[in-house]
Scaffold this motif. Structure first.
Motif, PDB file in Angstrom:
ATOM      1  N   THR A 196       1.191   5.945  -1.011  1.00 37.76           N
ATOM      2  CA  THR A 196       2.165   6.975  -0.520  1.00 37.76           C
ATOM      3  C   THR A 196       2.920   7.395  -1.607  1.00 37.76           C
ATOM      4  OG1 THR A 196       2.801   5.878   1.645  1.00 37.76           O
ATOM      5  CG2 THR A 196       4.239   7.451   0.856  1.00 37.76           C
ATOM      6  N   GLY A 197       3.041   6.822  -2.698  1.00 37.81           N
ATOM      7  CA  GLY A 197       3.662   7.521  -3.937  1.00 37.81           C
ATOM      8  C   GLY A 197       2.705   8.270  -4.689  1.00 37.81           C
ATOM      9  N   TRP A 198       1.349   8.231  -4.392  1.00 37.57           N
ATOM     10  CA  TRP A 198       0.474   8.978  -5.183  1.00 37.57           C
ATOM     11  C   TRP A 198       0.293  10.333  -4.740  1.00 37.57           C
ATOM     12  CZ3 TRP A 198      -4.108   5.519  -7.204  1.00 37.57           C
ATOM     13  CH2 TRP A 198      -3.585   4.385  -7.915  1.00 37.57           C
ATOM     14  N   THR A 199       0.372  10.496  -3.207  1.00 40.59           N
ATOM     15  CA  THR A 199       0.009  11.838  -2.719  1.00 40.59           C
ATOM     16  C   THR A 199       1.046  12.145  -1.681  1.00 40.59           C
ATOM     17  OG1 THR A 199      -1.318  10.671  -1.125  1.00 40.59           O
ATOM     18  CG2 THR A 199      -2.557  11.734  -2.856  1.00 40.59           C
ATOM     19  N   ASP A 200       1.896  11.367  -1.328  1.00 39.03           N
ATOM     20  CA  ASP A 200       3.032  11.970  -0.450  1.00 39.03           C
ATOM     21  C   ASP A 200       4.008  12.352  -1.478  1.00 39.03           C
ATOM     22  OD1 ASP A 200       4.954  12.435   1.254  1.00 39.03           O
ATOM     23  OD2 ASP A 200       5.373  10.311   1.962  1.00 39.03           O
ATOM     24  N   THR A 255       3.977  16.105   3.782  1.00 32.72           N
ATOM     25  CA  THR A 255       2.882  15.374   3.287  1.00 32.72           C
ATOM     26  C   THR A 255       3.056  13.807   3.738  1.00 32.72           C
ATOM     27  OG1 THR A 255       4.061  14.629   1.057  1.00 32.72           O
ATOM     28  CG2 THR A 255       2.587  16.881   1.211  1.00 32.72           C
ATOM     29  N   GLY A 256       1.794  13.198   3.302  1.00 31.60           N
ATOM     30  CA  GLY A 256       1.852  11.645   3.654  1.00 31.60           C
ATOM     31  C   GLY A 256       1.449  11.117   5.043  1.00 31.60           C
ATOM     32  N   THR A 285      -6.000  10.151  -2.638  1.00 27.53           N
ATOM     33  CA  THR A 285      -6.316   9.105  -1.748  1.00 27.53           C
ATOM     34  C   THR A 285      -6.934   9.127  -0.357  1.00 27.53           C
ATOM     35  OG1 THR A 285      -4.063   9.541  -0.785  1.00 27.53           O
ATOM     36  CG2 THR A 285      -4.198   8.348  -2.795  1.00 27.53           C
ATOM     37  N   ALA A 286      -7.918   8.085  -0.231  1.00 28.59           N
ATOM     38  CA  ALA A 286      -8.420   8.109   0.913  1.00 28.59           C
ATOM     39  C   ALA A 286      -8.503   6.768   1.778  1.00 28.59           C
ATOM     40  CB  ALA A 286      -9.962   8.055   0.797  1.00 28.59           C
ATOM     41  N   ASN A 330       0.592  -1.078  -0.071  1.00 28.12           N
ATOM     42  CA  ASN A 330      -0.081   0.001   0.090  1.00 28.12           C
ATOM     43  C   ASN A 330       0.825   1.203   0.065  1.00 28.12           C
ATOM     44  OD1 ASN A 330      -3.141  -0.665   0.270  1.00 28.12           O
ATOM     45  ND2 ASN A 330      -1.870  -2.230   1.678  1.00 28.12           N
ATOM     46  N   ALA A 331       2.113   1.114   0.701  1.00 34.30           N
ATOM     47  CA  ALA A 331       2.691   2.427   0.521  1.00 34.30           C
ATOM     48  C   ALA A 331       3.304   2.452  -0.945  1.00 34.30           C
ATOM     49  CB  ALA A 331       3.975   2.158   1.433  1.00 34.30           C
ATOM     50  N   ASP A 332       3.792   1.256  -1.582  1.00 35.01           N
ATOM     51  CA  ASP A 332       4.270   1.626  -2.891  1.00 35.01           C
ATOM     52  C   ASP A 332       3.184   2.218  -3.718  1.00 35.01           C
ATOM     53  OD1 ASP A 332       6.555   0.036  -2.658  1.00 35.01           O
ATOM     54  OD2 ASP A 332       5.939  -1.751  -3.272  1.00 35.01           O
ATOM     55  N   THR A 333       2.001   1.959  -3.443  1.00 35.70           N
ATOM     56  CA  THR A 333       0.649   2.604  -4.150  1.00 35.70           C
ATOM     57  C   THR A 333       0.322   3.967  -3.805  1.00 35.70           C
ATOM     58  OG1 THR A 333      -0.163   0.196  -4.465  1.00 35.70           O
ATOM     59  CG2 THR A 333      -1.686   2.003  -5.225  1.00 35.70           C
TER      60      THR A 333
END
Length: 384
Positions: free
Chosen positions: A147-151, A159-160, A266-267, A142-145
């Motif tokens: 975190t990388g999208w909005t952080d 952020t993040g 992301t939510a 989930n961090a691969d997905t």
């Protein structure tokens, strides 16, 4: 073997004495591909010295090694190592104290000298047309997905924070003892991991225990991607008789990326995930535009609310915006301003008492009963 070890030692020394180097190709032949990479980050938080969440120096050096070795035409051995040195103090005060869990700045402006942090260390095997299987300290699915999208803040630490994906928290970000699978099938990405229980995790209820992660993304037409994920953890029972609940976290995300415009949201919704007896909801958004001349503009907003004994409280609520200028693909200068909308009644994990007692202390859930101040950060970053 000795020749290779000596080459590695020399290359690592190059990282420190020759920061003008780009990613250093240590070995490159028909079977082996080994690179050394890193980042030098010099930043400073400005704001209200008393009330700002962060204030002072934020300097660190990050370096790592990526390796791939072909076993045969279907199997590839893979490995990665990455470490970070926090370098906030004058050289006369440096030491090699152990770091604590937290954001990458490790507590900007503190006086702990040089903290050495192993961010990643894992190995495994890639199987053609099936995927990669790895074990060690690594990023979660989930961090691969997400975190990388909005952080994606231009500076470190802004952020993040809203989704609840924390380092070593039920393997939701980076964690050790993790067995992971990642596969790409056309436009679909499937990821799964399992974190094994360790003796270290059983000391208190706030330590993490075994957990599994699932995540999937799909690339749609018109530069759009969607994703969903789930985390289920195990929290040991209290020795004082307080009932504990196993944590769960559900995530979803949507992003658009055409190389110039980037937008993502992301939510997350978690139960007993941040702490036993605490449910939360989080949302993170990011909007970025990158010009062809190296200038970029970014705005983010994130908010996290928690439900503690039926009372809803903010845990994060901030907006950031600022520019970056990329002199080259290696060197950049950035500035970000953060509007911190938390007040003195905000919830903070550091104010949580042991074994799930969330009673208010001095009229506040926060460890510092003051209104949070706005702040900003200036940073120079060099990738090598």
């Amino acid at each position: 073997m000795n020749v290779k070890l000596n080459a590695i030692a020399i290359a690592i020394s190059f990282v420190f004495i020759a920061p003008q180097l780009q990613a250093y190709q240590l070995i490159k032949d028909d079977k082996n591909d080994v690179k050394l990479t890193g980042m030098a980050y010099a930043g400073h938080f400005f704001g209200n010295e008393k009330n700002s969440a962060n204030y002072g120096s934020n300097n660190f050096l990050r370096f790592g090694a990526d390796a791939k070795t072909a076993i045969d035409d279907k199997l590839t051995a893979i490995g990665k190592y990455e470490a970070q040195f926090k370098l906030n103090n004058p050289d006369s005060e440096q030491n090699f104290a152990s770091s604590v869990n937290g954001s990458d700045n490790g507590g900007a402006g503190d006086a702990q000298g040089t903290n050495v942090r192993t961010r990643l260390i894992f190995g495994g095997v890639g199987v053609k047309d099936i995927g990669a299987f790895t074990f060690g300290r690594q990023w979660s699915p989930n961090a691969d997905t997400f975190t990388g999208w909005t952080d994606i803040g231009y500076t470190d630490g802004y952020t993040g924070s809203a989704l609840g994906l924390g380092t070593d928290r039920f393997a939701s970000a980076r964690a050790s003892d993790v067995l992971k699978y990642a596969g790409v099938f056309g436009n679909a990405n499937i990821l799964a991991s399992y974190k094994f229980k360790t003796q270290r995790d059983t000391d208190t209820l706030d330590k993490d225990n075994s957990a599994y992660n699932l995540a999937a993304t799909y690339n749609l037409p018109m530069h759009v991607s969607i994703g969903a994920g789930f985390i289920n953890g195990h929290r040991p029972q209290s020795t004082s008789g307080v009932a504990t609940n196993n944590p769960k976290l559900y995530l979803a995300g949507l992003k658009y990326d055409d190389s110039s415009w980037y937008a993502a949201v992301t939510a997350a919704k978690g139960s007993d995930f941040l702490a036993n007896g605490v449910d939360h909801k989080g949302i993170e958004t990011a909007l970025r535009y990158t010009f062809t001349n190296g200038l970029g503009l970014l705005a983010t907003w994130e908010k996290q609310t928690v439900d503690v004994n039926g009372e809803n409280l903010d845990a994060y609520n901030s907006t950031t915006f600022g520019p970056i200028y990329n002199f080259t693909k290696n060197l950049s200068v950035s500035f970000e301003y953060r509007i911190n909308s938390l007040d003195k009644n905000a919830w903070s994990p550091s104010a949580v008492r042991a074994y799930g007692d969330y009673s208010k202390t001095s009229g506040s859930y926060n460890s510092v009963a003051v209104d949070a101040a706005n702040d900003y950060q200036f940073a120079v970053k060099y990738l090598f």
